[in-house]
Design a protein around this motif. Sequence first.
Motif, PDB file in Angstrom:
ATOM      1  N   SER A  29      24.444   7.560   8.330  1.00  0.00           N
ATOM      2  CA  SER A  29      25.538   6.601   8.159  1.00  0.00           C
ATOM      3  C   SER A  29      26.338   7.618   6.690  1.00  0.00           C
ATOM      4  CB  SER A  29      25.320   5.075   8.283  1.00  0.00           C
ATOM      5  OG  SER A  29      24.831   4.718   7.156  1.00  0.00           O
ATOM      6  N   ARG A  30      27.806   7.636   6.613  1.00  0.00           N
ATOM      7  CA  ARG A  30      28.397   7.961   5.620  1.00  0.00           C
ATOM      8  C   ARG A  30      30.045   7.386   5.837  1.00  0.00           C
ATOM      9  NH1 ARG A  30      28.535  13.906   8.495  1.00  0.00           N
ATOM     10  NH2 ARG A  30      29.876  13.401  10.270  1.00  0.00           N
ATOM     11  N   GLY A  31      30.244   7.631   4.270  1.00  0.00           N
ATOM     12  CA  GLY A  31      31.804   7.200   4.314  1.00  0.00           C
ATOM     13  C   GLY A  31      32.412   7.207   2.684  1.00  0.00           C
ATOM     14  N   GLY A  32      33.279   6.989   2.967  1.00  0.00           N
ATOM     15  CA  GLY A  32      33.819   7.456   0.880  1.00  0.00           C
ATOM     16  C   GLY A  32      35.130   6.443   0.805  1.00  0.00           C
ATOM     17  N   TYR A  33      35.990   6.569   0.090  1.00  0.00           N
ATOM     18  CA  TYR A  33      37.412   5.761  -0.507  1.00  0.00           C
ATOM     19  C   TYR A  33      38.008   5.659  -2.202  1.00  0.00           C
ATOM     20  CZ  TYR A  33      33.776   3.804  -4.262  1.00  0.00           C
ATOM     21  OH  TYR A  33      33.863   3.860  -5.353  1.00  0.00           O
ATOM     22  N   VAL A  34      38.853   6.163  -1.887  1.00  0.00           N
ATOM     23  CA  VAL A  34      40.106   6.470  -2.959  1.00  0.00           C
ATOM     24  C   VAL A  34      40.586   5.441  -3.270  1.00  0.00           C
ATOM     25  CG1 VAL A  34      41.696   8.101  -3.898  1.00  0.00           C
ATOM     26  CG2 VAL A  34      40.300   8.681  -2.672  1.00  0.00           C
ATOM     27  N   THR A  35      40.544   4.918  -4.731  1.00  0.00           N
ATOM     28  CA  THR A  35      41.459   4.077  -4.361  1.00  0.00           C
ATOM     29  C   THR A  35      42.275   3.954  -5.978  1.00  0.00           C
ATOM     30  OG1 THR A  35      39.911   2.287  -3.608  1.00  0.00           O
ATOM     31  CG2 THR A  35      41.272   1.165  -5.349  1.00  0.00           C
ATOM     32  N   THR A  36      43.073   3.571  -5.912  1.00  0.00           N
ATOM     33  CA  THR A  36      44.142   2.766  -7.170  1.00  0.00           C
ATOM     34  C   THR A  36      44.696   2.051  -7.422  1.00  0.00           C
ATOM     35  OG1 THR A  36      45.687   4.853  -8.299  1.00  0.00           O
ATOM     36  CG2 THR A  36      45.526   4.548  -6.432  1.00  0.00           C
ATOM     37  N   CYS A  37      44.547   1.448  -8.988  1.00  0.00           N
ATOM     38  CA  CYS A  37      45.775   0.852  -9.609  1.00  0.00           C
ATOM     39  C   CYS A  37      46.477   0.999 -10.319  1.00  0.00           C
ATOM     40  CB  CYS A  37      44.775  -0.624 -10.595  1.00  0.00           C
ATOM     41  SG  CYS A  37      45.666  -2.235 -10.329  1.00  0.00           S
ATOM     42  N   ILE A  38      47.733   0.430 -10.466  1.00  0.00           N
ATOM     43  CA  ILE A  38      48.394   1.832 -11.651  1.00  0.00           C
ATOM     44  C   ILE A  38      49.435   0.600 -12.194  1.00  0.00           C
ATOM     45  CG2 ILE A  38      50.914   2.620 -11.921  1.00  0.00           C
ATOM     46  CD1 ILE A  38      49.583   4.679  -9.931  1.00  0.00           C
ATOM     47  N   PRO A  39      49.734   0.102 -13.599  1.00  0.00           N
ATOM     48  CA  PRO A  39      50.351  -1.051 -13.716  1.00  0.00           C
ATOM     49  C   PRO A  39      52.135  -0.506 -13.496  1.00  0.00           C
ATOM     50  CG  PRO A  39      48.873  -0.584 -15.650  1.00  0.00           C
ATOM     51  CD  PRO A  39      49.023   1.147 -14.034  1.00  0.00           C
ATOM     52  N   VAL A  40      53.016  -1.376 -12.928  1.00  0.00           N
ATOM     53  CA  VAL A  40      54.251  -0.813 -13.065  1.00  0.00           C
ATOM     54  C   VAL A  40      55.273  -1.644 -13.987  1.00  0.00           C
ATOM     55  CG1 VAL A  40      54.769  -0.266 -10.654  1.00  0.00           C
ATOM     56  CG2 VAL A  40      54.353  -2.767 -10.572  1.00  0.00           C
ATOM     57  N   VAL A  41      55.026  -2.874 -14.088  1.00  0.00           N
ATOM     58  CA  VAL A  41      56.260  -3.647 -15.327  1.00  0.00           C
ATOM     59  C   VAL A  41      55.253  -4.946 -15.802  1.00  0.00           C
ATOM     60  CG1 VAL A  41      56.729  -4.842 -13.163  1.00  0.00           C
ATOM     61  CG2 VAL A  41      58.221  -4.459 -15.181  1.00  0.00           C
ATOM     62  N   ASP A  42      55.477  -5.236 -16.343  1.00  0.00           N
ATOM     63  CA  ASP A  42      54.788  -6.891 -16.801  1.00  0.00           C
ATOM     64  C   ASP A  42      53.310  -6.286 -16.818  1.00  0.00           C
ATOM     65  OD1 ASP A  42      54.767  -8.787 -18.675  1.00  0.00           O
ATOM     66  OD2 ASP A  42      55.190 -10.513 -17.093  1.00  0.00           O
ATOM     67  N   ALA A  43      52.632  -8.294 -15.886  1.00  0.00           N
ATOM     68  CA  ALA A  43      51.416  -8.106 -15.956  1.00  0.00           C
ATOM     69  C   ALA A  43      51.696  -8.125 -13.636  1.00  0.00           C
ATOM     70  CB  ALA A  43      51.218  -9.796 -16.213  1.00  0.00           C
ATOM     71  N   LEU A  44      52.304  -6.822 -13.742  1.00  0.00           N
ATOM     72  CA  LEU A  44      52.250  -6.839 -12.392  1.00  0.00           C
ATOM     73  C   LEU A  44      51.560  -5.141 -11.953  1.00  0.00           C
ATOM     74  CD1 LEU A  44      53.242  -7.517  -9.217  1.00  0.00           C
ATOM     75  CD2 LEU A  44      54.842  -6.384  -9.711  1.00  0.00           C
ATOM     76  N   ASP A  45      50.725  -4.648 -11.242  1.00  0.00           N
ATOM     77  CA  ASP A  45      49.892  -3.971 -10.889  1.00  0.00           C
ATOM     78  C   ASP A  45      50.361  -3.602  -9.358  1.00  0.00           C
ATOM     79  OD1 ASP A  45      49.066  -3.474 -13.441  1.00  0.00           O
ATOM     80  OD2 ASP A  45      47.000  -4.184 -12.246  1.00  0.00           O
TER      81      ASP A  45
END
Length: 362
Positions: free
Chosen positions: A281-297
């Motif tokens: 079996s095999r697999g992968g991922y790409v995940t990103t998190c970016i702050p935009v304003v105040d406490a919102l991502d």
Amino acid sequence: MKRQVIKTATLAVIMAVFSSTAAMGQQTSESIDWKKDFTSRITFNGYAQGGWSYQNPNGVKTNSYNLKRTLLWAKARITDRWSFMFMHDFSSVVQEYYTDYRLSNDKSLSVRLGQFKHSYSMENPLSPTMLELIDVYSQAVLCLAGEGPDPLNGVNYGRDMGLMVFGDLAKGALHYELALMSGQGINRKDLNNQKDFLAKLEVKPFDGFRIVGSGYLGTGCAVGKAAWNPDIQVGDNYKRNRYSVGAEYKTAAYTGSKYKEARPASVRAEWLGGQDGEVGSRGGYVTTCIPVVDALDVVASGETYDRNTKVDGWDQTNLTVGLQYWFYKKCRLQLQYTRCLCGENISSQDYDWLQAQVQVAF
């Protein structure tokens, strides 16, 4: 059995702390504030995650509330080198109980003994309170690390019993972990005589960036049957090997909100593979998190996993986009939409998945 484990672990913490306190120096009982000393050596943390989910795999709609995790743990600092940890999930089972001892004067060599989260993959050792997805880990990590979706290994929450040595070298630029694990998972006696070997190496060439590789060599004993691996029966011993390689980059901490506790922009990618008996079996991922304003991502992720690389129809790709709002320190609200693109053996048609969750942590 669960109550006995809790009582035993709690008694061990209390006895260890009191014994170390009694041995400190040549101080008299009149010169020691026993209550202050005891409480300063034990810390408590916890969190709860619950929410709502809608999805329609195979054209069947489900709409339900859920309480995923309610964890509480205590850590006792017995000496400056020796500590003990106990963790319980009140919505499931005892999760962890282990002791750490630092053998070196610096951070180059420590040993851990007990039941704990093993080191395979980048994501598995991370707390769900730190990860971006409501479903927490990628499909590949969930299946290959023993989080639960693999019926051969059972539900083990990415944890196992064993012995591990670990440490930091080259002024923190290198981190290593070597472990000899039971391989059977948590709160469960090993069903074969083989022990599993796990190795992990993390390289940090500069601040905020790390490259991580991990490998797992072992022999599983099946506790269930998997539709994508029909040759392995319950009670069979089978080859259970894994590998992973990945990288992560985090920017400097975002300071736009007092409730956004050191939350940087980040991107993490990893490729994983496994062998269970004769099935790969095999697999992968790409995940990103970016702050935009105040406490919102803004959160976005793309991940794929193929349970059986020799047979068509056992693959699934998930594309996720969402928002999260940090309303107090480690507490957040999350809303995410996922489009699931499935092989015919997973679902007769592609489907939608909408989730909301609240996290309260201290």
